[in-house]
Scaffold this motif. Structure first.
Motif, PDB file in Angstrom:
ATOM      1  N   ALA A   1     -15.257  -6.832 -17.221  1.00 38.14           N
ATOM      2  CA  ALA A   1     -14.948  -6.634 -18.660  1.00 38.14           C
ATOM      3  C   ALA A   1     -15.767  -7.630 -19.293  1.00 38.14           C
ATOM      4  O   ALA A   1     -16.284  -8.792 -18.713  1.00 38.14           O
ATOM      5  N   ILE A   2     -15.981  -7.413 -20.429  1.00 34.05           N
ATOM      6  CA  ILE A   2     -16.833  -8.180 -21.228  1.00 34.05           C
ATOM      7  C   ILE A   2     -15.771  -9.386 -21.574  1.00 34.05           C
ATOM      8  O   ILE A   2     -16.683 -10.520 -21.432  1.00 34.05           O
ATOM      9  N   GLN A   3     -14.824  -9.437 -21.996  1.00 32.37           N
ATOM     10  CA  GLN A   3     -14.057 -10.748 -22.111  1.00 32.37           C
ATOM     11  C   GLN A   3     -12.973 -10.989 -21.032  1.00 32.37           C
ATOM     12  O   GLN A   3     -11.836 -10.464 -20.891  1.00 32.37           O
ATOM     13  N   ARG A   4     -13.446 -11.520 -19.936  1.00 30.12           N
ATOM     14  CA  ARG A   4     -12.598 -11.502 -18.663  1.00 30.12           C
ATOM     15  C   ARG A   4     -11.949 -12.827 -18.776  1.00 30.12           C
ATOM     16  O   ARG A   4     -12.301 -13.882 -19.142  1.00 30.12           O
ATOM     17  N   SER A   5     -10.845 -12.706 -18.068  1.00 36.33           N
ATOM     18  CA  SER A   5     -10.043 -14.000 -17.939  1.00 36.33           C
ATOM     19  C   SER A   5     -10.762 -14.942 -16.804  1.00 36.33           C
ATOM     20  O   SER A   5     -11.482 -14.667 -16.007  1.00 36.33           O
ATOM     21  N   SER A   6     -10.428 -16.356 -17.052  1.00 40.85           N
ATOM     22  CA  SER A   6     -11.136 -17.212 -16.074  1.00 40.85           C
ATOM     23  C   SER A   6     -10.431 -16.976 -14.608  1.00 40.85           C
ATOM     24  O   SER A   6     -11.039 -17.466 -13.556  1.00 40.85           O
ATOM     25  N   HIS A   7      -9.323 -16.389 -14.601  1.00 42.44           N
ATOM     26  CA  HIS A   7      -8.700 -16.329 -13.422  1.00 42.44           C
ATOM     27  C   HIS A   7      -8.383 -14.767 -13.185  1.00 42.44           C
ATOM     28  O   HIS A   7      -7.581 -14.284 -13.892  1.00 42.44           O
ATOM     29  N   ILE A   8      -8.915 -13.909 -12.085  1.00 41.14           N
ATOM     30  CA  ILE A   8      -8.948 -12.742 -11.876  1.00 41.14           C
ATOM     31  C   ILE A   8      -7.708 -12.424 -11.003  1.00 41.14           C
ATOM     32  O   ILE A   8      -7.848 -12.958  -9.734  1.00 41.14           O
ATOM     33  N   HIS A   9      -6.436 -11.834 -11.226  1.00 42.30           N
ATOM     34  CA  HIS A   9      -5.397 -11.445 -10.461  1.00 42.30           C
ATOM     35  C   HIS A   9      -6.022 -10.706  -9.436  1.00 42.30           C
ATOM     36  O   HIS A   9      -6.134  -9.574  -9.481  1.00 42.30           O
ATOM     37  N   ASP A  10      -5.911 -10.979  -8.139  1.00 47.21           N
ATOM     38  CA  ASP A  10      -6.705 -10.346  -6.890  1.00 47.21           C
ATOM     39  C   ASP A  10      -5.442  -9.549  -6.228  1.00 47.21           C
ATOM     40  O   ASP A  10      -4.612 -10.169  -5.481  1.00 47.21           O
ATOM     41  N   THR A  11      -5.609  -8.281  -6.269  1.00 48.61           N
ATOM     42  CA  THR A  11      -4.536  -7.578  -5.503  1.00 48.61           C
ATOM     43  C   THR A  11      -5.101  -6.731  -4.454  1.00 48.61           C
ATOM     44  O   THR A  11      -4.524  -5.774  -3.935  1.00 48.61           O
ATOM     45  N   ARG A  12      -6.305  -6.854  -4.127  1.00 45.74           N
ATOM     46  CA  ARG A  12      -6.952  -5.988  -3.118  1.00 45.74           C
ATOM     47  C   ARG A  12      -6.271  -6.345  -1.778  1.00 45.74           C
ATOM     48  O   ARG A  12      -5.642  -7.549  -1.295  1.00 45.74           O
ATOM     49  N   VAL A  13      -6.396  -5.478  -0.878  1.00 46.44           N
ATOM     50  CA  VAL A  13      -5.552  -5.241   0.271  1.00 46.44           C
ATOM     51  C   VAL A  13      -6.388  -5.825   1.473  1.00 46.44           C
ATOM     52  O   VAL A  13      -7.805  -5.618   1.553  1.00 46.44           O
ATOM     53  N   HIS A  14      -5.849  -6.940   2.070  1.00 46.03           N
ATOM     54  CA  HIS A  14      -6.554  -7.897   2.944  1.00 46.03           C
ATOM     55  C   HIS A  14      -6.577  -7.021   4.569  1.00 46.03           C
ATOM     56  O   HIS A  14      -7.611  -6.912   5.239  1.00 46.03           O
ATOM     57  N   CYS A  15      -5.572  -6.368   4.697  1.00 48.80           N
ATOM     58  CA  CYS A  15      -5.181  -5.402   6.115  1.00 48.80           C
ATOM     59  C   CYS A  15      -4.306  -4.658   6.002  1.00 48.80           C
ATOM     60  O   CYS A  15      -3.550  -4.594   5.115  1.00 48.80           O
ATOM     61  N   CYS A  16      -4.285  -3.427   7.093  1.00 51.47           N
ATOM     62  CA  CYS A  16      -3.481  -2.698   6.819  1.00 51.47           C
ATOM     63  C   CYS A  16      -2.725  -2.598   8.286  1.00 51.47           C
ATOM     64  O   CYS A  16      -3.550  -2.352   9.259  1.00 51.47           O
ATOM     65  N   LEU A  17      -1.599  -2.848   8.412  1.00 57.46           N
ATOM     66  CA  LEU A  17      -0.703  -2.999   9.770  1.00 57.46           C
ATOM     67  C   LEU A  17      -0.291  -1.257   9.675  1.00 57.46           C
ATOM     68  O   LEU A  17       0.480  -0.580   9.037  1.00 57.46           O
ATOM     69  N   TYR A  18      -0.938  -0.629  10.808  1.00 49.87           N
ATOM     70  CA  TYR A  18      -0.846   0.934  10.951  1.00 49.87           C
ATOM     71  C   TYR A  18      -0.002   0.945  12.130  1.00 49.87           C
ATOM     72  O   TYR A  18      -0.318   0.494  13.503  1.00 49.87           O
ATOM     73  N   PHE A  19       1.241   1.332  12.017  1.00 54.04           N
ATOM     74  CA  PHE A  19       2.314   1.514  12.889  1.00 54.04           C
ATOM     75  C   PHE A  19       2.244   2.878  13.605  1.00 54.04           C
ATOM     76  O   PHE A  19       2.083   3.857  13.167  1.00 54.04           O
TER      77      PHE A  19
END
Length: 183
Positions: free
Chosen positions: A15-33
């Motif tokens: 983003a052109i005007q981005r926040s100093s802290h980006i809220h990170d909602t990326r998935v770190h792992c997937c528990l596959y049952f």
């Protein structure tokens, strides 16, 4: 969902005007049952895990593992490991050349437990005078925290205590960077 989170982060990052802290909602792992069939993985499971593993770390988990005997559970887990290896789906934690000896030993122990066999709890009972989470069956009490009954403690320790940062780094630096390059 995983790709949506990557897109959301990518948009915030660029983003052109981005926040100093980006809220990170990326998935770190997937528990596959995985269903405790006692046979091997279904073609759908293999294809799903192959697709998901391109974008997130896959941690295979055998659900309702208490319906298998101990011998059946060992054999089933071995067949799943073989199926995953044959399909080219890596087991976390990944092998790295720069790991210290202590980390290598821990990682080998964790990979030997995979896929993690877990059981569900529906209550707490007193076992040896201590409240213990588990489930009462007609055969006895299945304890969630007992390593003889299931691998929940090892899975929890790996996710929360020993490898959380590794999972975050793989998500951030390997999986997300692949996504960015493709953009």
């Amino acid at each position: 969902y995983i790709l949506q989170q990557f897109d959301l982060y990518f948009e915030q990052e660029n983003a052109i005007q981005r926040s100093s802290h980006i809220h990170d909602t990326r998935v770190h792992c997937c528990l596959y049952f995985i269903a405790p069939t006692g046979h091997s993985l279904k073609a759908l499971d293999i294809e799903s895990m192959r697709n998901i593993s391109q974008h997130a770390v896959i941690i295979p988990v055998v659900a309702k593992a208490d319906i298998l005997t101990l011998d059946e559970r060992v054999a089933f887990k071995q067949r799943i490991r073989e199926d995953l290896e044959h399909a080219g789906i890596p087991l976390f934690p990944f092998t790295r050349d720069d790991d210290e000896r202590e980390d290598t030993v821990l990682n080998e122990k964790i990979r030997a437990l995979a896929p993690f066999a877990v059981v569900g709890a529906n209550g707490v009972q007193n076992v040896d005078g201590k409240p213990t989470r588990g489930r009462l069956t007609k055969f006895g009490f299945v304890e969630v925290e007992n390593p003889v009954h299931c691998d929940f403690s090892a899975l929890r320790d790996m996710l929360v205590r020993t490898h959380m940062q590794d999972l975050r780094e793989v998500a951030m630096y390997a999986k997300y960077e692949e996504f960015r390059r493709a953009k």
